[in-house]
Write a protein that holds these residues in place. Structure first.
Motif, PDB file in Angstrom:
ATOM      1  N   THR A  66     -16.963 -80.388 -22.588  1.00  0.00           N
ATOM      2  CA  THR A  66     -17.106 -81.798 -23.130  1.00  0.00           C
ATOM      3  C   THR A  66     -17.421 -82.449 -21.697  1.00  0.00           C
ATOM      4  O   THR A  66     -18.270 -83.558 -21.739  1.00  0.00           O
ATOM      5  N   THR A  67     -16.918 -82.277 -20.773  1.00  0.00           N
ATOM      6  CA  THR A  67     -17.273 -83.001 -19.390  1.00  0.00           C
ATOM      7  C   THR A  67     -18.751 -82.901 -19.270  1.00  0.00           C
ATOM      8  O   THR A  67     -19.227 -84.101 -18.935  1.00  0.00           O
ATOM      9  N   GLU A  68     -19.484 -81.911 -19.632  1.00  0.00           N
ATOM     10  CA  GLU A  68     -20.614 -81.665 -19.327  1.00  0.00           C
ATOM     11  C   GLU A  68     -21.576 -82.698 -20.099  1.00  0.00           C
ATOM     12  O   GLU A  68     -22.742 -82.708 -20.058  1.00  0.00           O
ATOM     13  N   THR A  69     -20.917 -82.876 -21.281  1.00  0.00           N
ATOM     14  CA  THR A  69     -21.795 -83.446 -22.297  1.00  0.00           C
ATOM     15  C   THR A  69     -21.632 -84.981 -22.182  1.00  0.00           C
ATOM     16  O   THR A  69     -22.739 -85.782 -22.801  1.00  0.00           O
ATOM     17  N   MET A  70     -20.727 -85.536 -21.641  1.00  0.00           N
ATOM     18  CA  MET A  70     -20.827 -87.039 -21.107  1.00  0.00           C
ATOM     19  C   MET A  70     -21.988 -87.536 -20.352  1.00  0.00           C
ATOM     20  O   MET A  70     -22.205 -86.861 -19.155  1.00  0.00           O
ATOM     21  N   ARG A  71     -22.276 -88.480 -20.583  1.00  0.00           N
ATOM     22  CA  ARG A  71     -23.503 -89.115 -19.738  1.00  0.00           C
ATOM     23  C   ARG A  71     -22.917 -90.079 -18.822  1.00  0.00           C
ATOM     24  O   ARG A  71     -23.708 -90.258 -17.632  1.00  0.00           O
ATOM     25  N   ASN A  72     -21.829 -90.750 -19.072  1.00  0.00           N
ATOM     26  CA  ASN A  72     -21.317 -91.681 -18.365  1.00  0.00           C
ATOM     27  C   ASN A  72     -20.740 -90.949 -16.964  1.00  0.00           C
ATOM     28  O   ASN A  72     -19.754 -90.364 -17.322  1.00  0.00           O
ATOM     29  N   THR A  73     -21.202 -91.535 -15.844  1.00  0.00           N
ATOM     30  CA  THR A  73     -20.490 -90.957 -14.706  1.00  0.00           C
ATOM     31  C   THR A  73     -18.923 -91.170 -14.587  1.00  0.00           C
ATOM     32  O   THR A  73     -18.155 -90.284 -14.029  1.00  0.00           O
ATOM     33  N   ARG A  74     -18.474 -92.234 -14.939  1.00  0.00           N
ATOM     34  CA  ARG A  74     -17.174 -92.590 -14.685  1.00  0.00           C
ATOM     35  C   ARG A  74     -16.044 -91.764 -15.759  1.00  0.00           C
ATOM     36  O   ARG A  74     -15.167 -91.086 -15.384  1.00  0.00           O
ATOM     37  N   TYR A  75     -16.623 -91.482 -17.049  1.00  0.00           N
ATOM     38  CA  TYR A  75     -15.890 -90.603 -17.859  1.00  0.00           C
ATOM     39  C   TYR A  75     -16.252 -89.164 -17.536  1.00  0.00           C
ATOM     40  O   TYR A  75     -15.293 -88.357 -17.342  1.00  0.00           O
ATOM     41  N   ARG A  76     -17.273 -88.801 -16.785  1.00  0.00           N
ATOM     42  CA  ARG A  76     -17.556 -87.473 -16.318  1.00  0.00           C
ATOM     43  C   ARG A  76     -16.710 -86.972 -15.050  1.00  0.00           C
ATOM     44  O   ARG A  76     -15.850 -86.073 -15.071  1.00  0.00           O
ATOM     45  N   ARG A  77     -16.431 -88.006 -14.293  1.00  0.00           N
ATOM     46  CA  ARG A  77     -15.593 -87.818 -13.120  1.00  0.00           C
ATOM     47  C   ARG A  77     -14.044 -87.674 -13.722  1.00  0.00           C
ATOM     48  O   ARG A  77     -13.320 -86.888 -13.039  1.00  0.00           O
ATOM     49  N   ALA A  78     -13.759 -88.514 -14.552  1.00  0.00           N
ATOM     50  CA  ALA A  78     -12.283 -88.429 -15.118  1.00  0.00           C
ATOM     51  C   ALA A  78     -12.099 -87.266 -15.586  1.00  0.00           C
ATOM     52  O   ALA A  78     -10.988 -86.544 -15.282  1.00  0.00           O
ATOM     53  N   LEU A  79     -12.984 -86.924 -16.619  1.00  0.00           N
ATOM     54  CA  LEU A  79     -12.677 -85.603 -17.431  1.00  0.00           C
ATOM     55  C   LEU A  79     -12.795 -84.334 -16.425  1.00  0.00           C
ATOM     56  O   LEU A  79     -12.032 -83.336 -16.744  1.00  0.00           O
ATOM     57  N   THR A  80     -13.498 -84.314 -15.258  1.00  0.00           N
ATOM     58  CA  THR A  80     -13.492 -83.414 -14.393  1.00  0.00           C
ATOM     59  C   THR A  80     -12.256 -83.021 -13.711  1.00  0.00           C
ATOM     60  O   THR A  80     -11.698 -81.928 -13.748  1.00  0.00           O
ATOM     61  N   LYS A  81     -11.746 -84.232 -13.210  1.00  0.00           N
ATOM     62  CA  LYS A  81     -10.487 -84.194 -12.824  1.00  0.00           C
ATOM     63  C   LYS A  81      -9.381 -83.776 -13.906  1.00  0.00           C
ATOM     64  O   LYS A  81      -8.314 -82.958 -13.503  1.00  0.00           O
TER      65      LYS A  81
END
Length: 179
Positions: A66-81
């Motif tokens: 799901t992290t990889e599908t997110m376009r928004n960098t803020r959501y991507r960073r949060a989901l990576t963490k």
């Protein structure tokens, strides 16, 4: 030409990796646009997670995908963490509660309830549908607000064109002298 060049330059800057987070942060803070950005990303998050969990993907992998599908960098960073912290055994609901700026209490609570009841996919589908409806409602409101502004803008353009045509005619007729 200046507006077109500014638009192209702005598009290129927004797509650059250095300015994109700043642009997304700015959009996130705008009153109506921020809600649209949040609802879009939450709907995408919930729909993707629900699809992956229903397909039998393990929770830790589902968050990573799901992290990889997110376009928004803020959501991507949060989901990576969150994906990294989830490896230690923390529940997804608890980890989402640490990022209240991106994941509102409704999302956190629904996921916690889904995890406790064993119906996480149903909770995620509900969240996806809820945020998609909110997104539809918000975009309809923006189009309703934009209509009068567009009418005023078109009226302004028509007035400028009319003045650009009429002013030289008055200047030419004023230069003739009656004898």
């Amino acid at each position: 030409a200046i507006f077109a060049a500014a638009g192209i330059l702005g598009y290129i800057l927004i797509k650059s990796k250095t300015l994109r987070p700043f642009w997304e942060y700015t959009l996130f803070r705008m009153p109506s646009i921020g809600k649209i950005v949040r609802d879009f990303n939450l709907a995408l998050f919930a729909r993707t997670m629900a699809t992956l969990i229903v397909s039998g993907v393990p929770m830790t992998q589902a968050v990573a995908i799901t992290t990889e599908t997110m376009r928004n960098t803020r959501y991507r960073r949060a989901l990576t963490k969150i994906a990294e912290l989830q490896q230690s055994g923390e529940s997804l609901g608890y980890l989402l509660s640490t990022r209240k700026d991106l994941f509102p209490p409704l999302v956190e609570r629904m996921i916690k309830v889904g995890e406790q009841s064993g119906n996480l996919e149903e909770s995620l589908v509900f969240l996806a549908e809820f945020h998609e409806e909110e997104l539809d409602y918000a975009t309809k409101n923006i189009s309703t607000i934009a209509e009068p502004l567009l009418i005023i803008f078109v009226g302004f353009i028509v007035a400028v064109l009319a003045l650009a045509i009429i002013t030289p005619i008055y200047q030419i007729t004023g230069s003739f002298q009656v004898r």
